[in-house]
Design a protein around this motif. Structure first.
Motif, PDB file in Angstrom:
ATOM      1  N   ALA A  38       3.139  -4.177   8.998  1.00 32.45           N
ATOM      2  CA  ALA A  38       3.365  -2.922   9.712  1.00 32.45           C
ATOM      3  C   ALA A  38       3.350  -1.706   8.790  1.00 32.45           C
ATOM      4  CB  ALA A  38       4.692  -2.996  10.462  1.00 32.45           C
ATOM      5  N   MET A  39       3.821  -1.855   7.557  1.00 30.97           N
ATOM      6  CA  MET A  39       3.857  -0.717   6.630  1.00 30.97           C
ATOM      7  C   MET A  39       2.445  -0.251   6.280  1.00 30.97           C
ATOM      8  SD  MET A  39       6.985  -1.670   4.038  1.00 30.97           S
ATOM      9  CE  MET A  39       6.733  -0.155   3.134  1.00 30.97           C
ATOM     10  N   VAL A  40       1.550  -1.196   6.078  1.00 29.33           N
ATOM     11  CA  VAL A  40       0.164  -0.844   5.756  1.00 29.33           C
ATOM     12  C   VAL A  40      -0.502  -0.168   6.947  1.00 29.33           C
ATOM     13  CG1 VAL A  40      -2.098  -1.764   5.123  1.00 29.33           C
ATOM     14  CG2 VAL A  40      -0.030  -2.711   4.082  1.00 29.33           C
ATOM     15  N   MET A  41      -0.244  -0.692   8.142  1.00 29.51           N
ATOM     16  CA  MET A  41      -0.842  -0.103   9.336  1.00 29.51           C
ATOM     17  C   MET A  41      -0.297   1.301   9.589  1.00 29.51           C
ATOM     18  SD  MET A  41      -1.427  -3.188  12.053  1.00 29.51           S
ATOM     19  CE  MET A  41       0.215  -3.887  11.963  1.00 29.51           C
ATOM     20  N   ALA A  43       0.701   3.335   7.291  1.00 33.81           N
ATOM     21  CA  ALA A  43       0.077   4.194   6.281  1.00 33.81           C
ATOM     22  C   ALA A  43      -1.329   4.607   6.718  1.00 33.81           C
ATOM     23  CB  ALA A  43       0.025   3.460   4.942  1.00 33.81           C
ATOM     24  N   GLU A  44      -2.066   3.666   7.307  1.00 30.83           N
ATOM     25  CA  GLU A  44      -3.413   3.968   7.807  1.00 30.83           C
ATOM     26  C   GLU A  44      -3.351   4.993   8.932  1.00 30.83           C
ATOM     27  OE1 GLU A  44      -7.646   3.478   8.103  1.00 30.83           O
ATOM     28  OE2 GLU A  44      -6.203   2.821   6.576  1.00 30.83           O
ATOM     29  N   TRP A  45      -2.362   4.855   9.794  1.00 29.84           N
ATOM     30  CA  TRP A  45      -2.187   5.787  10.908  1.00 29.84           C
ATOM     31  C   TRP A  45      -1.893   7.196  10.390  1.00 29.84           C
ATOM     32  CZ3 TRP A  45      -2.957   5.779  16.048  1.00 29.84           C
ATOM     33  CH2 TRP A  45      -2.285   6.723  16.834  1.00 29.84           C
ATOM     34  N   ARG A  46      -1.007   7.289   9.405  1.00 29.56           N
ATOM     35  CA  ARG A  46      -0.637   8.595   8.857  1.00 29.56           C
ATOM     36  C   ARG A  46      -1.759   9.201   8.024  1.00 29.56           C
ATOM     37  NH1 ARG A  46       5.791   8.182   7.170  1.00 29.56           N
ATOM     38  NH2 ARG A  46       6.530   7.450   9.215  1.00 29.56           N
ATOM     39  N   LEU A  77      -3.168  -0.792  15.360  1.00 31.33           N
ATOM     40  CA  LEU A  77      -3.980  -1.976  15.079  1.00 31.33           C
ATOM     41  C   LEU A  77      -5.468  -1.624  15.101  1.00 31.33           C
ATOM     42  CD1 LEU A  77      -2.120  -4.637  17.270  1.00 31.33           C
ATOM     43  CD2 LEU A  77      -2.132  -4.522  14.779  1.00 31.33           C
ATOM     44  N   ALA A  78      -5.861  -0.807  16.064  1.00 31.57           N
ATOM     45  CA  ALA A  78      -7.276  -0.448  16.209  1.00 31.57           C
ATOM     46  C   ALA A  78      -7.802   0.293  14.987  1.00 31.57           C
ATOM     47  CB  ALA A  78      -7.472   0.396  17.469  1.00 31.57           C
ATOM     48  N   LEU A  79      -6.990   1.182  14.424  1.00 28.53           N
ATOM     49  CA  LEU A  79      -7.446   1.934  13.254  1.00 28.53           C
ATOM     50  C   LEU A  79      -7.701   1.018  12.064  1.00 28.53           C
ATOM     51  CD1 LEU A  79      -5.513   5.322  13.108  1.00 28.53           C
ATOM     52  CD2 LEU A  79      -7.637   4.725  14.251  1.00 28.53           C
TER      53      LEU A  79
END
Length: 203
Positions: A38-41, A43-46, A77-79
């Motif tokens: 979740a932390m990696v996802m 980070a991708e979102w931000r 998840l999609a990103l």
């Protein structure tokens, strides 16, 4: 599908950590792609605020919307998934649940993919959202006979949903609804042929 040289990329977005895996399941897991935590996802979102805002604004403009908590989770998840799908040149995404369909339809907006779905017997998403979402899918497997009647022939009754039910009960149920639920091999053959066809179609 492998015999027809159609590559499969099984992506695991969410895993039940409490479930006990058999040896066969552990072997199968080796062929799957597991997404980061979740932390990696997050980070991708931000790291993509403009795209995230665009997705949220598009959701807000829709008359029928997925619940916000599910949407935000699946959007993240999609990103993460979109980049991998582009690298592997994936043309078709099959969502294995109503929640996963939220992610798949976001991917459909972001990249050039077609979508199919398996809707579980007791979906987590509202019926109105599912009915609307199915219009954007090439086809799928449905357990709800009413939903199935309203769809085109590329949607099939999900016999696999009854695989844990005693065969006699399944046979009686199939007789009542006019669908043979006991012919496993032919069902999976039909399903594989549909997936192969959709994988070769343009979005």
């Amino acid at each position: 599908m492998k015999r027809r040289n159609v590559p499969i990329v099984p992506v695991v977005c969410e895993l039940n950590s409490a479930a006990r895996l058999t040896r066969a399941m552990e072997q199968l897991a080796l062929s799957m792609v597991f997404l980061p935590d979740a932390m990696v996802m997050e980070a991708e979102w931000r790291a993509n605020p403009a795209l995230g805002q665009k997705l949220e604004e598009e959701r807000a403009q829709k008359d029928i919307r997925a619940p916000s908590a599910i949407f935000l989770r699946q959007a993240r998840l999609a990103l993460v998934v979109r980049r991998m799908l582009q690298e592997k040149k994936v043309s078709h995404v099959h969502a294995t649940s109503s929640r996963a369909l939220v992610c798949a339809l976001i991917l459909q907006e972001l990249i050039d993919v077609t979508v199919s779905v398996t809707i579980e017997p007791r979906p987590e998403l509202p019926q109105s959202w599912i009915e609307s979402a199915l219009r954007k899918c090439k086809g799928g497997r449905l357990s709800d006979r009413k939903l199935l009647r309203e769809r085109r022939s590329s949607f099939v009754f999900d016999k696999a949903a009854f695989c844990s039910t005693p065969r006699k009960v399944v046979g009686l149920l199939g007789k009542n609804i006019g669908i043979d639920l006991t012919t496993g091999a032919s069902f999976w053959q039909e399903w594989a042929e549909l997936l192969v066809r959709w994988s070769g179609e343009k979005a």
